[in-house]
Design an enzyme around this catalytic site. Structure first.
Site, short mmCIF file in Angstrom:
data_model
loop_
_atom_site.label_atom_id
_atom_site.label_comp_id
_atom_site.label_asym_id
_atom_site.label_seq_id
_atom_site.Cartn_x
_atom_site.Cartn_y
_atom_site.Cartn_z
N SER A 142 43.53 33.13 27.53
CA SER A 142 44.49 33.98 26.84
C SER A 142 45.33 33.10 25.93
CB SER A 142 45.40 34.66 27.86
OG SER A 142 46.51 35.28 27.25
N TYR A 155 50.66 34.92 35.50
CA TYR A 155 49.61 35.05 34.48
C TYR A 155 49.54 33.78 33.63
CZ TYR A 155 46.79 37.52 30.93
OH TYR A 155 45.79 37.92 30.08
P1 NAD Z 1 40.85 45.55 31.87
O1 NAD Z 1 41.89 45.97 32.84
O2 NAD Z 1 40.36 46.50 30.83
O3 NAD Z 1 39.56 44.99 32.64
C1 NAD Z 1 39.67 44.16 33.76
C2 NAD Z 1 38.36 44.19 34.49
O4 NAD Z 1 38.49 43.34 35.64
C3 NAD Z 1 37.97 45.58 35.01
O5 NAD Z 1 36.57 45.73 34.90
C4 NAD Z 1 38.39 45.51 36.47
O6 NAD Z 1 37.63 46.39 37.28
C5 NAD Z 1 38.07 44.05 36.78
N1 NAD Z 1 38.76 43.56 37.96
C6 NAD Z 1 40.08 43.63 38.27
N2 NAD Z 1 40.30 43.11 39.49
C7 NAD Z 1 39.09 42.70 39.97
C8 NAD Z 1 38.66 42.10 41.18
N3 NAD Z 1 39.50 41.84 42.18
N4 NAD Z 1 37.34 41.84 41.32
C9 NAD Z 1 36.45 42.13 40.35
N5 NAD Z 1 36.82 42.69 39.17
C10 NAD Z 1 38.11 42.98 39.00
O7 NAD Z 1 41.46 44.23 31.20
P2 NAD Z 1 41.08 43.41 29.88
O8 NAD Z 1 42.26 43.49 28.98
O9 NAD Z 1 39.74 43.74 29.37
O10 NAD Z 1 41.11 41.93 30.49
C11 NAD Z 1 39.94 41.15 30.70
C12 NAD Z 1 40.33 39.69 30.66
O11 NAD Z 1 40.86 39.36 29.38
C13 NAD Z 1 41.40 39.30 31.69
O12 NAD Z 1 41.11 38.04 32.23
C14 NAD Z 1 42.65 39.23 30.84
O13 NAD Z 1 43.62 38.37 31.38
C15 NAD Z 1 42.09 38.69 29.54
N6 NAD Z 1 42.94 38.92 28.38
C16 NAD Z 1 43.26 40.19 27.99
C17 NAD Z 1 44.09 40.35 26.88
C18 NAD Z 1 44.47 41.70 26.38
O14 NAD Z 1 45.35 41.77 25.50
N7 NAD Z 1 43.89 42.79 26.85
C19 NAD Z 1 44.57 39.23 26.20
C20 NAD Z 1 44.22 37.97 26.65
C21 NAD Z 1 43.40 37.82 27.74
#
Ligand code: NAD
Length: 260
Positions: A142, A155
């Site tokens: 991130s 985080y």
């Molecule tokens: P999201 O909530 O859409 O997806 C998260 C996924 O992780 C889902 O499929 C959920 O079922 C799964 N998950 C959660 N807990 C779990 C567990 N205990 N075991 C297995 N799977 C689990 O979120 P996203 O925004 O797509 O985030 C995905 C990644 O990207 C994360 O690591 C997040 O930190 C990172 N990220 C997101 C953003 C953003 O702005 N959305 C920015 C930077 C980094």
């Protein structure tokens, strides 16, 4: 093209993980979809990817907060596909509170899912990649792996840890055909960010558009979200032969956030 490679994307039933699974399948990979539930809809996601891209895809339940399930995910994928070529450590959650009010269970869950799972899953996959002489590990870190914001202690700590883990794995595997890199997205509109928008709307009393522009995207100079498909394409690039000498580094997809 990555035809015939086997890719595992943790946390891939939603958001960035799902788009990344689609991006890899579009380039010919067989993909393992993962989350912690085991519903019909989870298996339907894998079936949909297989049908859409003409590859094989299965859903494997594994809770990324549990070390033994992290390691079992790799064993199950290897049993099904004969090995693991690409691992995308993507599963992640968020919780926002000042340090002195941060619930211990939320701290532990974020460190387990956002950081330790990447260690466990990678540890199980690395021997297979090293033996095959080819592998790609891409960690979804991130902008918060490179910069901090208040109220996101767990985080920010986890994502900085992921960047450190990325560099260490890269050094251990340099010259063995296996690379390890991190993609560092800024804000991407997914369910994880939706919750933050709703919370900030309540706090500020602003409407949705103003909350997104002035509060959520305040640190993102483009004032635009990165898209899930842009993140998926960045992961696919890091998995390509063009990226064979890119290892131990971060690729920011953040509208200029970390240029500041
Ligand atoms: P999201 O909530 O859409 O997806 C998260 C996924 O992780 C889902 O499929 C959920 O079922 C799964 N998950 C959660 N807990 C779990 C567990 N205990 N075991 C297995 N799977 C689990 O979120 P996203 O925004 O797509 O985030 C995905 C990644 O990207 C994360 O690591 C997040 O930190 C990172 N990220 C997101 C953003 C953003 O702005 N959305 C920015 C930077 C980094």
């Amino acid at each position: 093209m990555l035809t015939g490679k086997t890719a595992i994307v943790t946390g891939s039933t939603s958001g960035i993980g799902l788009a990344t699974a689609n991006a890899l399948a579009a380039r010919g990979c067989n993909v393992v979809i993962n989350s912690f539930s085991d519903g019909k809809e989870d298996h339907a996601i894998a079936a949909d990817i297989a049908a859409k891209h003409g590859v094989e895809s299965v859903y494997v339940k594994a809770d990324m907060s549990k070390p033994e399930e992290c390691r079992a995910l790799i064993e199950k994928a290897a049993a099904r596909f004969g090995g693991v070529d690409i691992l995308v450590n993507n599963a992640g959650i968020q919780y926002v509170a000042p340090v002195d009010e941060f619930p211990i269970d939320k701290w532990n869950a974020i460190i387990a899912i956002n950081l330790s799972s990447a260690f466990h899953v990678s540890a199980a996959a690395i021997p297979m990649m090293r033996d095959a002489g080819w592998g790609r590990i891409v960690n979804i870190a991130s902008a918060h792996g490179l910069r901090a914001s208040p109220n996101k202690s767990a985080y920010v700590a986890a994502k900085h840890g992921v960047v450190g883990l990325t560099k260490t794995i890269a050094l251990e595997l340099a010259g063995k055909g296996v690379t390890c890199n991190a993609v560092c997205p800024g804000f991407v509109l997914t369910p994880l960010v939706e919750t933050q928008i709703e919370d900030r709307m309540r706090e500020t009393g602003f409407d949705r558009d103003r909350t997104i522009r002035e509060v959520i995207l305040q640190k993102q100079p483009s004032r635009e979200f990165a898209t899930i498909d842009q993140i998926g394409a960045s992961v696919a690039f890091l998995c390509s032969e063009d990226a064979a000498q890119i290892t131990g580094t971060t690729l920011s997809v953040d509208g200029g956030w970390t240029a500041q």
